[in-house]
Design an enzyme around this catalytic site. Structure first.
Site, PDB file in Angstrom:
ATOM      1  N   ASN A 189      56.282  69.288   9.883  1.00  0.00           N
ATOM      2  CA  ASN A 189      55.787  69.495  11.254  1.00  0.00           C
ATOM      3  C   ASN A 189      55.116  70.857  11.356  1.00  0.00           C
ATOM      4  OD1 ASN A 189      57.840  71.553  12.083  1.00  0.00           O
ATOM      5  ND2 ASN A 189      59.209  69.856  11.591  1.00  0.00           N
TER       6      ASN A 189
ATOM      7  N   ILE B 267      71.997  69.151  12.374  1.00  0.00           N
ATOM      8  CA  ILE B 267      72.695  70.356  11.899  1.00  0.00           C
ATOM      9  C   ILE B 267      73.413  71.052  13.055  1.00  0.00           C
ATOM     10  CG2 ILE B 267      72.394  72.592  10.760  1.00  0.00           C
ATOM     11  CD1 ILE B 267      69.882  71.347   9.382  1.00  0.00           C
TER      12      ILE B 267
END
Ligand code: C5P
Length: 406
Positions: free
Chosen positions: A210, A310
């Protein structure tokens, strides 16, 4: 940028070739809204002119200890009192020796002796001079006298040698100045920051990624380090210099980032997830480059599997860690941010609108909304570096109010 707003800084320039970088340092400090006065040694004036430094600082340059006109305007004792910080850049071996010996034989050495605030030196010299026994002894003495030594760096030198003795670059010296003048509100705490994009490979040469530049995460890490935290910066691939005072781990995929973060947050106090972690990874990574031996228009399908979240895993597996996430949204910013905070079990989420091209991904500015369990606040468009400082101040305040604070 105004991370040094209203700070009074004296830049001392002594006679080394690295003095050619001093105007750049002064210019960057002024850009950060510092008020800068420059003091030059006699030898420094053989390398650059006082006029150059006067132009970039916007103030007359002082060179003489005995100067009736300048003393009448501001005596050397008043000038020493005026300074929140004195930085000698470059600091030659000779200046180090004079300061270590306590000499007050020119204006700059006198100011250092009369200073009430911190005095920092950015050594710059040939590597043999830097490693000479006398310089080592002087460096030890200066540190014992609580003078700050910033650098030197290692690399190619103006004299053609390679090694330790290069003056730190102006941008790094500015970060040191900010750190030296920032209250140590995070002293003794460990902060883990993720930054940048991740890369999810599907063959040996291609990946899904990205547009994250890492700028916001690096700014957060720099600000946390300036506030005295031990900072672990875990970053995907970016082309940014390591912020002063941080410990950096470079990696590539979301799985690698997960492993590094879970390990580092085991003993951390605060986790700040700024990284744009890829939500999916290719299910199979081909051992060889995928060939284009197909007809035009034919489809190639890559099966994706979801990566672990995460931030959510830190929140659930290390419940004592104060967790802060970022949320890039294109619509219903506040509502989505509130839902995301609860879903991931985070203490705070910082939301920004990435549909606006002037802020967010790859830009230098960002406008954000902070959402925590019983409050919200908005910060208008601000340069990312400055926003890093503001956000770290807010996170520190809210962390201190939370039951997780120690
Ligand atoms: O769900 P979304 O990707 O919008 O959430 C963004 C926040 O979650 C960021 O703080 C990002 O670092 C974190 N995140 C993560 N692991 C993922 C995806 C996002 O830690 N796999």
């Amino acid at each position: 940028m105004s991370r040094l707003a209203n700070k009074h800084i004296i830049i001392g320039v002594t006679g080394g070739i690295a003095a050619y970088k001093s105007p750049e340092l002064v210019r960057r400090l002024v850009e950060e809204a510092a008020l800068v006065q420059v003091v030059m040694s006699h030898h420094a004036q053989s390398f650059i002119t006082p006029l150059t430094l006067q132009a970039v600082s916007g103030n007359p340059v002082r060179t003489e200890l005995i100067d009736e006109g300048a003393e009448a305007a501001m005596s050397h004792i008043e000038l020493a009192r005026w300074a929140d910080l004195i930085v000698v850049a470059p600091a030659t071996a000779n200046f180090m020796a004079r300061l270590a010996g306590g000499f007050a034989d020119d204006l700059l050495a006198t100011l250092c002796l009369a200073a009430r605030g911190p005095v920092a030196l950015a050594p710059a010299m040939n590597e043999v001079m830097w490693s000479a026994a006398a310089t080592r002894r002087n460096a030890r003495q200066l540190e014992a006298d609580e003078r700050l030594l910033w650098g030197p760096g290692v690399g190619s030198q103006a004299c053609g040698d390679e090694g330790a003795g290069r003056m730190l670059e102006p941008h790094a010296l500015v970060e040191h100045c900010i750190a030296a003048l920032t209250p140590k509100s995070l002293e003794g705490l460990c902060v883990v920051v993720t930054a940048g994009p991740t890369r999810e490979a599907f063959d040996p040469v291609r990946y899904i990624s990205n547009h994250s530049s890492g700028k916001q995460g690096f700014a957060m890490a720099a600000a946390a380090a300036a506030a005295g935290a031990h900072v672990e910066l875990v970053t995907g691939p970016v082309s940014l210099p390591t912020p002063v005072g941080t410990h950096r781990t470079d990696l590539s995929s979301a799985s690698e980032m997960y492993a590094a973060v879970m390990d580092k947050t085991a003993n951390a106090d605060i986790f700040i997830g700024v990284a744009a972690v890829s939500d999916y990874r290719p299910k199979h990574v081909q051992a060889q480059k995928i060939k284009k031996d197909r007809m035009e228009g034919e489809q190639l399908e890559i099966e994706l599997v979801q990566n672990a979240d995460i931030a959510a895993c830190v929140a659930s597996q290390h419940p004592g860690v104060y967790t802060v996430g970022f949320a890039a949204e294109t619509q219903h910013l506040e509502r989505h941010a509130r839902e995301k905070r609860v879903r991931k079990g985070l203490d705070m989420i910082i939301a920004n609108d990435v549909s606006d091209q002037s802020i967010g991904f790859n830009s230098d500015e960002n406008a954000v909304t902070l959402v925590w369990d019983d409050g919200e606040s908005r910060i208008a468009s601000t340069p990312k570096s400055e926003l890093g400082t503001i956000l770290i101040e807010r996170i520190t305040e809210l962390y201190r109010q939370s039951p997780k604070a120690r």
